[in-house]
Scaffold this active site. Structure first.
Site, PDB file in Angstrom:
ATOM      1  N   TYR A  16       0.814  -1.218   0.000  1.00 27.16           N
ATOM      2  CA  TYR A  16       0.000   0.000   0.000  1.00 27.16           C
ATOM      3  C   TYR A  16       0.845   1.265   0.000  1.00 27.16           C
ATOM      4  O   TYR A  16       0.702   2.124   0.872  1.00 27.16           O
ATOM      5  CB  TYR A  16      -0.943   0.007   1.222  1.00 27.16           C
ATOM      6  CG  TYR A  16      -2.013  -1.039   1.137  1.00 27.16           C
ATOM      7  CD1 TYR A  16      -3.171  -0.806   0.404  1.00 27.16           C
ATOM      8  CD2 TYR A  16      -1.868  -2.271   1.771  1.00 27.16           C
ATOM      9  CE1 TYR A  16      -4.153  -1.770   0.298  1.00 27.16           C
ATOM     10  CE2 TYR A  16      -2.845  -3.237   1.672  1.00 27.16           C
ATOM     11  CZ  TYR A  16      -3.987  -2.975   0.937  1.00 27.16           C
ATOM     12  OH  TYR A  16      -4.958  -3.933   0.845  1.00 27.16           O
ATOM     13  N   TYR A 144     -12.521  -7.239   6.718  1.00 22.32           N
ATOM     14  CA  TYR A 144     -11.361  -7.303   5.826  1.00 22.32           C
ATOM     15  C   TYR A 144     -11.090  -8.775   5.521  1.00 22.32           C
ATOM     16  O   TYR A 144     -10.988  -9.589   6.430  1.00 22.32           O
ATOM     17  CB  TYR A 144     -10.109  -6.674   6.445  1.00 22.32           C
ATOM     18  CG  TYR A 144      -8.910  -6.855   5.548  1.00 22.32           C
ATOM     19  CD1 TYR A 144      -8.744  -6.048   4.415  1.00 22.32           C
ATOM     20  CD2 TYR A 144      -7.995  -7.882   5.769  1.00 22.32           C
ATOM     21  CE1 TYR A 144      -7.675  -6.250   3.553  1.00 22.32           C
ATOM     22  CE2 TYR A 144      -6.921  -8.090   4.901  1.00 22.32           C
ATOM     23  CZ  TYR A 144      -6.771  -7.269   3.793  1.00 22.32           C
ATOM     24  OH  TYR A 144      -5.729  -7.478   2.929  1.00 22.32           O
ATOM     25  N   ASP A 245     -13.693 -16.421   8.585  1.00 24.44           N
ATOM     26  CA  ASP A 245     -12.322 -16.070   8.216  1.00 24.44           C
ATOM     27  C   ASP A 245     -11.538 -15.882   9.515  1.00 24.44           C
ATOM     28  O   ASP A 245     -11.627 -14.831  10.152  1.00 24.44           O
ATOM     29  CB  ASP A 245     -12.345 -14.793   7.360  1.00 24.44           C
ATOM     30  CG  ASP A 245     -10.950 -14.308   6.998  1.00 24.44           C
ATOM     31  OD1 ASP A 245      -9.973 -14.832   7.564  1.00 24.44           O
ATOM     32  OD2 ASP A 245     -10.851 -13.402   6.153  1.00 24.44           O
ATOM     33  N   LYS A 274      -1.955 -16.645   8.144  1.00 29.87           N
ATOM     34  CA  LYS A 274      -1.103 -15.853   9.039  1.00 29.87           C
ATOM     35  C   LYS A 274      -0.296 -16.708  10.036  1.00 29.87           C
ATOM     36  O   LYS A 274       0.735 -17.237   9.666  1.00 29.87           O
ATOM     37  CB  LYS A 274      -1.942 -14.769   9.710  1.00 29.87           C
ATOM     38  CG  LYS A 274      -2.340 -13.680   8.703  1.00 29.87           C
ATOM     39  CD  LYS A 274      -2.744 -12.369   9.353  1.00 29.87           C
ATOM     40  CE  LYS A 274      -2.731 -11.232   8.357  1.00 29.87           C
ATOM     41  NZ  LYS A 274      -4.048 -10.840   7.847  1.00 29.87           N
TER      42      LYS A 274
HETATM   43  C1  LIG Z   1      -4.537 -10.856   6.471  1.00 26.50           C
HETATM   44  C2  LIG Z   1      -5.931 -11.312   6.284  1.00 26.50           C
HETATM   45  C3  LIG Z   1      -6.357 -11.860   5.053  1.00 26.50           C
HETATM   46  C4  LIG Z   1      -5.456 -11.929   3.847  1.00 26.50           C
HETATM   47  O1  LIG Z   1      -4.340 -12.732   4.034  1.00 26.50           O
HETATM   48  P1  LIG Z   1      -3.057 -12.542   3.073  1.00 26.50           P
HETATM   49  O2  LIG Z   1      -2.148 -13.644   3.499  1.00 26.50           O
HETATM   50  O3  LIG Z   1      -2.528 -11.178   3.344  1.00 26.50           O
HETATM   51  O4  LIG Z   1      -3.548 -12.698   1.677  1.00 26.50           O
HETATM   52  C5  LIG Z   1      -7.657 -12.302   4.977  1.00 26.50           C
HETATM   53  N1  LIG Z   1      -8.499 -12.228   6.019  1.00 26.50           N
HETATM   54  C6  LIG Z   1      -8.132 -11.720   7.208  1.00 26.50           C
HETATM   55  C7  LIG Z   1      -9.106 -11.680   8.333  1.00 26.50           C
HETATM   56  C8  LIG Z   1      -6.833 -11.233   7.375  1.00 26.50           C
HETATM   57  O5  LIG Z   1      -6.477 -10.694   8.553  1.00 26.50           O
END
Ligand SMILES: *Cc1c(COP(=O)(O)O)cnc(C)c1O
Length: 430
Positions: A16, A144, A245, A274
């Site tokens: 970004y 997000y 997610d 992550k």
């Molecule tokens: C970081 C994140 C993503 C995206 O993961 P990347 O490895 O950066 O593509 C998706 N959902 C959530 C909740 C996140 O924190």
């Protein structure tokens, strides 16, 4: 180390950023434990876990060994037509530590791609059920889910990137952001908009997707787990798939191994990423149930040939053995540690050290949950200036927008954590 900054500034894109007016970057020479060592020798206490990932800190001997052992065997083979121990052992562990309904694992390489795969699963599910018109997603505002197109389409339409890609993102449904905060008494009206939106549009909706309990990069908000209980019931009533997610929240960050445990509910599809690989390598996983997977795989009927449907995804580096081996070691390391107690201690110290910030008129809110501490300001923070002062004081904190937040590695010592959090407060107000 040669000065790499001029080349970096001239040729490299960072997350970004603009190429003509990029934010400053600091060259890192090495990192160990919770300390990041800059070129020139300055050491920084890490407050970010490299975006929720490095939960055991850096350069961990156990993870290093897992990587080295696997490297000596093979760093990668294609997953089409082959399988290997690292993928199988990691999947076994993931299924052991998640609720019983999960039985199928898809490994991908980033969180965003995990979200894409989860969405494909939901769309293919309804396609197989001969309801292809159920091809939209419902989510909440303030979310997000990543930077790829499908994932962006369910990020918050205002703070996310919708305006930049008008016409390119599939239109989705958005319900009001959950307002009732974590720990507050539940207010039934908090769920009204979600209920109405889902009932009204259920014939077009394949799945509801959201981040359980913690809305991360969309605003670092912690909301009532009761919302998720209501949502599970509603998805059952309306026969809608539910996707959680947990890319940011998984592996202990909120005080439970997975955030969904605060609510005691289980989605149909779960995204992990992550911290999955302990911050070593890029890896993500999508878990689903037999019921979902079997529907997706229903044989095509009516055509000249009847064959099982396939899930239409298969990245080049799927189930990368190196990443899987490190991830397996990372999850085992976490489970063998007293992570619950550690995170409880981190939460208490964050609360104690960040709470005084509440008294400043420039602060909108201070909140902590598990190993996450957030100071929300009334105005956006000057990232470059703030980071410069952080580096001078020997801490690493990366604010975004109005948010200054800490997500330290779980192994952080009490005195380091106190110094980190007290420095954040001091730099913001003094
Ligand atoms: C970081 C994140 C993503 C995206 O993961 P990347 O490895 O950066 O593509 C998706 N959902 C959530 C909740 C996140 O924190």
């Amino acid at each position: 180390m040669d000065n790499i900054l001029p080349f970096d500034r001239r040729h490299l894109w960072h997350p970004y950023t603009s190429t003509t007016d990029p934010l400053p970057v600091y060259p890192v020479e090495s990192a160990s434990g919770v300390r990041i060592k800059l070129a020139g020798g300055r050491e920084l206490i890490d407050g970010m876990s490299s975006w929720w990932a490095a939960i055991h800190g850096y350069n961990h001997p156990v993870l290093n060994k897992a990587a080295a052992d696997q490297l000596a065997k093979m760093s990668h083979v294609m997953f089409g037509g082959f399988t290997h121990e690292p993928a199988v052992r990691l999947a076994e562990t993931l299924l052991q530590i998640t609720p019983p309904p999960f039985s199928k694992v898809f490994f991908a390489d980033t969180g965003s791609v995990a979200v894409e795969v989860a969405v494909k699963m939901a769309l293919q599910f309804w396609h197989a059920k001969k309801r292809p018109e159920r091809n939209k997603l419902l989510t909440v505002r303030g979310g997000y889910h990543g930077d790829t197109f499908g994932a962006m389409s369910v990020c918050d339409p205002v703070s996310g990137m919708h305006a930049a890609f008008t016409g390119m993102l599939p239109p989705q449904f958005f319900a009001a952001m959950p307002r009732c905060r974590f720990g507050e008494e539940w207010n039934e009206s908090d769920f009204t908009d979600m209920r109405e939106k889902l009932y009204k549009n259920k014939n077009e909706i394949a799945a509801v997707i959201l981040e359980p309990v913690v809305q991360g990069a969309g605003g670092m908000r912690f909301y009532s787990p009761v919302y998720l209980q209501r949502l599970r019931e509603l998805c059952d009533e309306t026969d809608t798939l539910l996707i959680f997610d947990e890319i940011a929240t998984g592996f202990g960050r909120t005080g439970t191994l997975f955030a969904m445990e605060h609510a005691g509910v289980c989605p149909d599809i779960l995204c992990l990423g992550k911290a999955l690989s302990g911050g070593y390598l890029t890896l993500s996983a999508v878990l689903t149930t037999d019921a979902t997977a079997e529907t997706i795989s229903l044989p095509e009927t009516g055509g000249p040939m009847s064959s099982a449907r396939v899930l239409r995804h298969g990245p080049t580096f799927m189930a990368n053995p190196l990443a899987c081996a490190v991830a397996k070691a990372s999850v085992d390391l976490l489970l063998a540690s007293d992570w619950r107690k550690r995170i409880y201690c981190i939460e208490n110290i964050l609360r104690e050290t960040l709470s005084p910030a509440k008294d400043f008129p420039s602060v909108a809110d201070v909140r902590c949950l598990g190993a996450i501490g957030v100071i929300e300001m009334n105005e956006p923070v000057d990232v470059a200036a703030f980071q410069k002062r952080c580096v001078e004081k020997g801490v690493w904190i990366r604010p975004f927008g109005k948010l200054v937040y800490l997500t330290p590695p779980y192994i952080i010592a009490e005195n380091d954590l106190r110094y980190l959090a007290e420095t954040a407060v001091q730099l913001l107000f003094f």
